[in-house]
Design an enzyme around this catalytic site. Structure first.
Site, PDB file in Angstrom:
ATOM      1  N   GLU A 131      48.261  23.883  12.821  1.00 33.35           N
ATOM      2  CA  GLU A 131      47.685  22.577  12.525  1.00 33.35           C
ATOM      3  C   GLU A 131      47.976  21.508  13.581  1.00 33.35           C
ATOM      4  OE1 GLU A 131      45.790  21.656   9.738  1.00 33.35           O
ATOM      5  OE2 GLU A 131      45.682  23.798   9.352  1.00 33.35           O
ATOM      6  N   SER A 156      24.546   6.190 -43.631  1.00 33.77           N
ATOM      7  CA  SER A 156      25.085   5.075 -44.424  1.00 33.77           C
ATOM      8  C   SER A 156      26.437   4.568 -43.945  1.00 33.77           C
ATOM      9  CB  SER A 156      25.196   5.494 -45.892  1.00 33.77           C
ATOM     10  OG  SER A 156      23.909   5.678 -46.444  1.00 33.77           O
TER      11      SER A 156
END
Length: 596
Positions: A82, A355
């Protein structure tokens, strides 16, 4: 002369802004605690008692490894791959940048980057992966700050414990366990090379996806290590001969509170800007108001309930939300009997209310007008309310007049529609909006609103929010899942609790009294919801019993329950329940309360 002065001032301003920007980036790194970052673990979710209810990881939990536990050849495998000049640069590799630019110009591409290990760590800690100039500049200055703050070994250790290795694991400790079932200290040279090759493209090079590609990438890393004298000829040849084996990837068992956990993850992204990927990287602590006893009672009550409408091809689905009416904290959430299989959260999915809407759309706003009380007489005669709209009572029975209290207790339809017409739909819509249930425009002109026959749909969580109005003395409290979240850097963020006075305390108490009758009176539609706790509540049933509801509350919790078939496939024949809200939902509420 004036132009010169103006130009000078502009230059000074630009320099000052630049210095301020650089100092801001340095301050971010100066605030970092090495010990805090060093101890980063998987993100943990806690309940209301600050006890852990889950740890966020996909396959293997994070296992932080200290620098002295990582062999030198493992560290150097990453450095060689890296950032070969890691120990020579100051966070930014100018030689590497020049080399990458030259190669990209020659090849007419952007194939080669020049990010150092320090820059990659800065990106993982602070930034997104967006490929923008601003992000790259931020990354560079943050890298300089990290190099000032930490030693090279500390930076490398933090990097190895932060990066993604594919298959749902972060950090070299978890990766070593997942791919090789061993601690980092026991890795071979070949295994170290394989891990060092993963960060470039974890999915592509993971041995769980392709042992051939993983082997080829490992061999590239081994050559880099050999060429840079990290390993000798013998080590190189031995490592090349190591066979790469496809690992068995475990699947984390779903949490018993999984619907709630998933909701928490979504809320973290929406309210705090912390993505799911960030959470799975680890380092966060999330504190919630989940009541483990209530959640367990809900889970067990549903699991032990006999749904008479289940059949071999489909089963009744259930969504439940429970909210603390005083704080707004979500106390429990049940996503469905098949939530683990399909991930559809019925606690947050929208349905018609039937309801269950009446207290919010009719009786609550009627009390607030000051013109109506529980003893007020309402019309209960079969009638046409205009345009041929002539609703029926569920039992097909009518009285000339009925009190508001009895109309609500029996959930009579005609009185509800009549009363809505008297107070006006606009009054109703404003009340519902303040209670957190805004209506679509199409529903603001239809008396069917009184019976929940709306285009607008609402979830159990939204309905629970609306009913906090009654349970919390007239003040609606908006629900939230996260009580506080501790960020990686130690900053603690809390929700902005939203409340609104919807009705007077007196009228809220009156509504609670009437809703208690729904449960306690022998003729109440919610009689099956009776339990050892004093509670108030309301049933709800839509046409042909497609949706059945019960929403009930005590001083400590509003519990909203929806039952029905998913009917998700448009080609599927719609299925209906054989009983309304007074059956399965009310019975479930009773069980939940008794076992809480």
């Amino acid at each position: 002369m004036r132009k010169f002065i103006l130009a000078f001032l502009v230059v000074v301003l630009i320099v000052m802004l630049g210095v301020t920007y650089v100092l801001k980036q340095f301050q971010q790194t100066a605030d970092l605690s090495y010990s805090k970052l060093q101890s980063v673990q998987s993100t943990v979710v806690y309940d209301k008692n600050d006890r852990k209810i889950d740890e966020l990881y996909k396959t293997v939990p994070r296992q932080n490894v200290s620098s002295n536990e990582i062999p030198d050849y493992v560290k150097m495998a990453f450095v060689a791959t890296e950032d070969r000049r890691f120990y020579k640069h100051f966070g930014i590799d100018l030689q590497g940048i020049g080399r990458a630019l030259f190669k990209n110009i020659v090849t007419m591409s952007k194939a080669e980057g020049a990010s150092t290990i320090t820059q990659q760590l800065a990106r993982n800690l602070y930034l997104s992966s967006d490929k923008t100039i601003k992000r790259k500049v931020d990354e560079m200055f943050l890298s300089l700050g990290l190099e000032r703050q930490f030693t090279k070994d500390q930076i490398l250790e933090l990097y190895l414990n932060q990066i993604y290795f594919g298959s749902g694991v972060y950090g070299i400790g978890a990766a070593s366990q997942l791919y090789f079932n061993k601690p980092v200290s026991d890795l071979t040279v070949g295994e170290a090379a394989l891990l060092a090759g993963l960060p470039k493209a974890p999915s592509t090079y993971s041995p769980s996806n392709s042992t051939e590609k993983a082997t080829a990438r490992r061999n590239v890393v081994l050559k880099l290590m050999h060429d840079q004298n990290v390993i000798n000829d013998t080590q190189y040849q031995q490592a090349l001969n190591e066979r790469v084996v496809k690992p068995s990837i475990p699947v984390k068992k779903p949490n018993s509170n999984q619907a709630f956990i998933d909701y928490v993850i979504n809320e973290a992204a929406q309210q705090y800007g912390v993505s799911a990927d960030d959470l799975y990287k680890g380092g966060y602590a999330i504190y919630t108001d989940l009541d483990p006893n209530l959640q367990e009672s809900i889970n067990n009550s549903v699991a032990n309930h006999m749904f008479r409408d289940d059949d071999i091809n489909s089963k009744v689905e259930v969504g439940i939300s429970a909210v603390n009416p005083k704080t707004g904290g979500i106390s429990a959430m049940y996503g469905g009997r098949s939530y683990e299989r399909n991930g559809l959260n019925r606690a947050t999915s929208g349905y018609q209310l039937g309801s269950a809407i009446k207290p919010l759309a009719v009786y609550g706003p009627a009390l607030e007008t000051g013109d109506y009380a529980p003893t007020s007489l309402l019309s209960d005669e079969r009638q046409d309310f205009g345009g041929g709209y002539s609703p029926k009572n569920a039992e097909g029975e009518y009285q000339k007049h009925v009190t508001m209290r009895e109309a609500l207790t029996r959930s009579l339809n005609v009185p509800a529609v009549w009363l809505l017409k008297q107070i006006g739909i606009d009054t109703s819509a404003k009340f519902m909006e303040k209670a957190g249930l805004p209506l679509e425009d199409d529903d603001k002109s239809k008396l069917g609103l009184a019976l929940g026959g709306t285009t607008t749909t609402f979830s159990p969580l939204q309905l629970a929010q609306g009913y906090t109005t009654f349970a919390n003395k007239g003040v609606m409290t908006k629900p939230y899942a996260i009580r506080k979240i501790e960020m990686r850097d130690g900053e603690v963020k809390k929700p902005d609790i939203q409340t609104e006075r919807v009705m007077s305390e007196e009228n809220a108490d009156t509504m609670t009294s009437m809703l208690q009758d729904v449960i306690e009176k022998s003729y109440g539609t919610g009689v099956n919801a009776r339990s050892s706790r004093d509670a108030a509540g309301k049933t709800g049933t839509t046409n042909d019993v497609k949706d059945a509801w019960f929403v009930g509350y005590t001083d400590d919790a509003v519990v909203s329950i929806h039952a029905g078939f998913d009917n998700a496939n448009s080609t599927q024949t719609t299925k209906y329940l054989s009983g309304g809200g007074g059956q399965d939902p009310a019975t479930l509420f009773s069980s939940i309360m008794n076992n809480w």
